[in-house]
Structure formats: C-alpha cells, structure tokens
Design an enzyme around this catalytic site. Structure first.
Site, PDB file in Angstrom:
ATOM      1  N   ASP A 240       0.807  -1.228   0.000  1.00 39.19           N
ATOM      2  CA  ASP A 240       0.000   0.000   0.000  1.00 39.19           C
ATOM      3  C   ASP A 240       0.836   1.271   0.000  1.00 39.19           C
ATOM      4  O   ASP A 240       0.343   2.325  -0.372  1.00 39.19           O
ATOM      5  CB  ASP A 240      -0.972  -0.015   1.184  1.00 39.19           C
ATOM      6  CG  ASP A 240      -2.102  -1.014   0.947  1.00 39.19           C
ATOM      7  OD1 ASP A 240      -2.336  -1.349  -0.232  1.00 39.19           O
ATOM      8  OD2 ASP A 240      -2.733  -1.460   1.918  1.00 39.19           O
ATOM      9  N   TYR A 324     -10.010  -0.654   1.583  1.00 45.91           N
ATOM     10  CA  TYR A 324      -9.624  -0.621   3.003  1.00 45.91           C
ATOM     11  C   TYR A 324      -9.278   0.790   3.475  1.00 45.91           C
ATOM     12  O   TYR A 324      -8.704   1.575   2.721  1.00 45.91           O
ATOM     13  CB  TYR A 324      -8.405  -1.510   3.250  1.00 45.91           C
ATOM     14  CG  TYR A 324      -8.735  -2.781   4.010  1.00 45.91           C
ATOM     15  CD1 TYR A 324      -9.091  -2.716   5.353  1.00 45.91           C
ATOM     16  CD2 TYR A 324      -8.693  -4.022   3.410  1.00 45.91           C
ATOM     17  CE1 TYR A 324      -9.400  -3.862   6.059  1.00 45.91           C
ATOM     18  CE2 TYR A 324      -9.009  -5.180   4.107  1.00 45.91           C
ATOM     19  CZ  TYR A 324      -9.359  -5.090   5.431  1.00 45.91           C
ATOM     20  OH  TYR A 324      -9.665  -6.233   6.127  1.00 45.91           O
TER      21      TYR A 324
END
Ligand SMILES: [Cu+2]
Length: 567
Positions: A240, A324
């Site tokens: 990420d 997320y």
C-alpha cells in the site's frame, strides 16, 4: 510522468544548512524507463538524475484511466460478463491493482483489473464478480490476457451502510497543544509533522523535555497477502505504500466522526502524475484525549488516595486504499511513553460463491469465510513496517538489546531473570511470548543516577507470523514480514521496508538486504517494527468493518531517574 514527488530530507545533523531539495521518480512511458532525480528548489537546478531500468514506480491515475478504457469495451471481458448475466456494463465497477511479479513480461508496465457490480454505488465492493481478472499492458494500451476461472454467483445484497458522518457524543479539544506551522509542542513533548506521498505522515525530532528520542518515525511499507489459491487471487498481495501511496491515498478527516470536535486539522500536499500539486485538506488531525489513570495509590493507613488522571495527544491520518481504510495514530503520553496504533476498517475484499454452510462454508480448509449470502471474504494478513530512527539522547552512541526473561537456578525454583543480548551488528529478532521478549535501545553515554544507561523499550502488542507458504511470492516480495524487529545502521537512503520500487519487482529488496553485517554497537541505528494482523473474516466485518485495533508501545526504561510525572 511524475509518480512520486517528495522531500529529499537533508542530511542528519545538517537540517538548516542545506537548501530545500525535492526527490522525484520520473517515468517515461515511451521508453518504460524510471529515473530518480534530485532537484535543488532554491537554485532551480537538477542535482542528480539516475536512470533505474528494470523497476516500476507506484500506480498512477494514468494507469487507472488507461486500464479502465481498455477493459470496458473489450469483447472478451464483455462476453465474460454476459456469461454471468451482466449486460449493463455501465453498472460495473473496475478496480485497478498492481499486478505483483509476472514472469516473462520483461518488466512491461502492467496492471490487473477486477470487476464488481455497483459502479458509483455506496458500496462498490459488496458484489464482486468472481472469476474474471484482466491483465493490461498500460503503455501498449492493450489487454494482455483475461483469466476466467469459471462462473460463480453474483451476490445480490448491495451492502449499503449509512453514509453521512454522525457527530460523536464525546467532545474533546486540543487546548493544551501549541502548533506553529507543522511544529508541535504538547506537555513536555516537541516534534515536527511531515508528510510523504508514499508513506503518509512522518514525525521528526521527537523529544521529551528537550531530550531526543526519535529522529524520525513513519510507516515504511505495508503488505496485505491474501490466502486464496485460485489463480485470480494467488497474486494478490498489495503494497500500500510502494504500489499505491499511503500519502496520495490519505483522505480528509471528518470532524466529529473521524476525529473529535475541536481537533486541530492540518493540510498536506502531494503531487499528481502530471506534477500538479494537490492539497489534501484536513489530512492530519491533532487532538487531546482522556488518558485514563496516570498513576494512583490509596494509603490504607491514612485513608488518603493520591491519583492523577492523564491526557494523551494523538496525531492521526486515514489513508483509504481502495476498499480498506487504515487509521494510523501516533500517541504521546505524559509519562514519556508513546504508542503507535493502527485502526483497520473499510470493506473487506470478497468473492461471489455458491458455497453454503452445508457445502463447506466453514470447513477447516476454507481460505475464505461466508459473510453474507453468496459472499465469501478471503482470509488475509496485514503487515505494517514502521521505521523508527531512534536517537536516544543524540544520534550517536546508541546500542540495541534484545531482552528475554527466563527461569534461572533450577526447574524447582521460583527465580527468573531478564537477560540482555546486545547486538554487535545489524540483524533481526522474532517474537517470543515465552520469554516476554521486548527490545531496548540505550545510550551508554547517558547513564541515569543509578549508573544504568537510559533508553526506550519497544513492547509488542498484537502481532502475527507470515502464513503464506515459505517460498510464496508474497513472502519473497515482502521480506520485511519475516521478522518482527530489524535493526540497521542509519542510512539516509533506506526509507522503505520493501525497497524503493516494490511494484512488479523481479528481485525484491528491502530489509533483508539492508541488514548486511555492519556494526551497530555505539552507532546511529534504525529499528524497524513489523506489525502483523491475521484477519479471518467474520460476518460482523460485513458490509463495512468495525475498527480492528492493533498497536505497539515505546516506553522509557531508565531514561528518567524516577516516575517523570510526579506532580
Ligand atoms: Cu483485513
């Protein structure tokens, strides 16, 4: 293209004496070449320009645009959707993922494209179209392959949840905090807040009562490997920071829900693909919260209760990476301790399935769990790599200790003692709850009044070992997940746990290469903490997940002569 523009941090100890510099990752689609450039902003000159062939920078908006344009009209993708009874293509949401390493593709710039039903809906992740993943060659503007592993049911529930922010009941404010630009003073703490496009919030020169503790603290990388062996899932292991950019993906904080009313909000700036700055308003929140009992004792003889209530200062931000949301909190306490909290929320990655409880919905080999009718959320892990440039009373003369508490004398005795193992060279250490293992950084040149070197201890909280196969791509690519703690000698260019360019990396680098035998005893050292969470999906995590909290602590150990907050 400009996939990354950030601050080239000045050399340690020379922060004021050098003009401001920027570091850029430049990407030329025509030649598929990445170049790392350093620019002197005051002089307006290029300091260095280093071609880096064979790497791929993080995902850009350009990649998302091209991949979407390639897949949406593609006859093969449309046929796969029709096979699933889906003919309104405008209702389909396309989600672009970094591809992981794809053998035999000669480092061409690739992305994978997933499909969900519910374009522009409140929850575009509730109805995954299982079985279909497209691989797109971005620079060629072509679909390289379409993998269809077979039709599975399309979930019918839309997974919507109340969208608007609701004010929280409790109100606090950051009355006690002084913020001057991005410099923060609170209680006896001082530090500066920075921001990086790849890693999000960075904290600098953290000191307590004028004594340095951390030169710099930040997230350095994240990895989220998924457990499903299906060929459309086995490659999914998101980085990420290096693939998507935790800073670029940081989202504005909502007062009253993301943060309490009264929170001081700071903006951040990142560069878009075309090098145009984008201001992220209210990206960083600074607020005070109740800290519980600071210390207390009731004297049973005098009847007097001495008790102090504490406060905590929180620095918070929330990157949203697709489905997320990760809230990262740095927490400062009045007793000189700190916590780093990760709060996981958002929407789990799921697949459509025909499975039911009767047909193996919960058997012991299931790598996913039913969370709604025809919806299985896949087992996965989240690994955070925090980079802690520890400077206990200065950058030099620090020492790293692994502390294990073990029985001594005999099996029949009651004695146990704490044993310290001093690291002479760079290395790593694993979790060991059997010995209550923790780690300590001390400065032997600054003994406390007892003659003991003062320092700070790193105490683990929830954590996890990597569970994908020992030789899996996920572990090869995220070497930092192999150990909970790594310690390296300070190197200015080692900022990311999985290296500068983890995307599509054929030869992944990072902590496993940074640890190479250099002496760290009495040096300037950096401690890296890997925080892992094994996420086995629950129905309660659907359609939007209640926050899962995991954290670790840094506490003073002999840094002070006594309880530092007797008042
Ligand atoms: Cu999760």
């Amino acid at each position: 293209m400009y996939p990354y523009v950030g601050l080239e941090e000045p050399p340690k100890g020379a922060e004021q004496s050098r003009s401001r510099r920027a570091r850029l990752h430049l990407y030329e689609p025509k030649t598929n070449l990445t170049t790392v450039a350093v620019v002197d902003l005051a002089a307006g000159t290029v300091v260095s320009r280093t071609p880096s062939p064979g790497v791929q920078p993080n995902i850009m908006y350009r990649d998302i645009g091209i991949a979407t344009d390639v897949v949406r009209p593609d006859p093969g993708w449309r046929a796969a959707m029709r096979k699933r009874g889906l003919t309104r293509f405008e209702d389909l949401h396309l989600e672009i993922w970094a591809p992981g390493f794809v053998p035999g593709t000669d480092n061409r710039r690739l992305v994978r494209v997933l499909t969900f039903l519910g374009n522009n809906s409140a929850n575009p992740y509730a109805r995954p179209i299982e079985g279909v993943v497209a691989l797109v060659d971005v620079n060629a503007g072509k679909l390289t392959s379409l993998t269809d592993t077979g039709v599975r049911p399309v979930p019918t529930e839309t997974g919507t949840f109340p969208a608007p922010a609701r004010p929280s009941r409790r109100v606090t404010d950051a009355d006690g905090v002084t913020i001057d630009g991005y410099s923060v003073r609170w209680d006896k703490w001082t530090f500066r807040i920075g921001f990086d496009a790849l890693t999000g919030v960075t904290l600098h020169k953290i000191a307590f009562d004028g004594r340095s503790i951390l030169y710099r603290a930040s997230l350095s990388e994240m990895s989220v490997p998924y457990a499903d062996p299906d060929e459309n899932w086995s490659w999914r292991s998101a980085f990420d920071a290096g693939e998507y950019g935790l800073g670029v993906c940081t989202t504005p904080l909502e007062l009253g829900s993301d943060v309490p009313a009264g929170t001081r909000l700071l903006d951040a700036v990142v560069a878009l693909d075309n090098c145009v700055p984008r201001q992220i308003e209210n990206a960083i929140g600074v607020y005070e919260r109740d800290g519980g009992v600071l210390w207390r004792h009731k004297n049973e003889y005098t009847g007097i209760t001495a008790s102090r209530r504490g406060k905590e200062l929180v620095i918070t931000s929330i990157p949203t990476i697709g489905n997320y949301d990760y809230q990262v909190n740095y927490v400062f306490r009045q007793d000189g301790s700190m916590a780093v909290e990760t709060n996981l929320t958002g929407i789990m990655l799921a697949k459509g399935t025909a499975r039911t409880a009767e047909t193996g919905g919960h058997d012991s080999t299931a790598t996913s769990h039913l969370v709604a009718p025809n919806v299985a959320a896949v087992n996965h892990q989240h690994f955070f790599s925090f980079r802690l440039d520890v400077d206990i009373d200065g950058a030099t003369n620090n020492r790293f200790l692994q502390c294990d508490t073990v029985p001594v004398l005999s099996d029949a005795g009651n004695a146990f003692a704490m044993q310290e193992k001093r690291f002479a060279t760079e290395g790593f250490s694993d979790l060991n709850f059997a010995t209550s293992r923790n780690w300590r950084i001390v400065n032997p040149g600054k003994p406390n009044r007892l003659g003991v070197p003062g320092g700070y201890s790193l105490l683990p909280g929830e954590n996890a070992f990597p569970l994908t196969g020992a030789n899996s791509d996920a572990r090869r690519e995220a070497g930092f997940t192999e150990h909970a703690v790594w310690v390296t000698k300070f190197q200015a260019d080692q900022l990311y746990g999985a290296g500068d360019f983890p995307s599509q990396a054929e030869n992944p680098t990072g902590l496993q290469d940074y640890v190479n035998g250099e002496s760290i005893d009495g040096e300037d050292l950096v401690v890296w903490y890997t925080l892992g969470i094994t996420h086995i999906p629950r129905p309660e995590d659907w359609p939007v997940m209640p926050v899962h909290r995991a954290s670790f602590n840094l506490i003073p150990t002999g840094f002070f002569n006594q309880n530092p907050v007797l008042k």
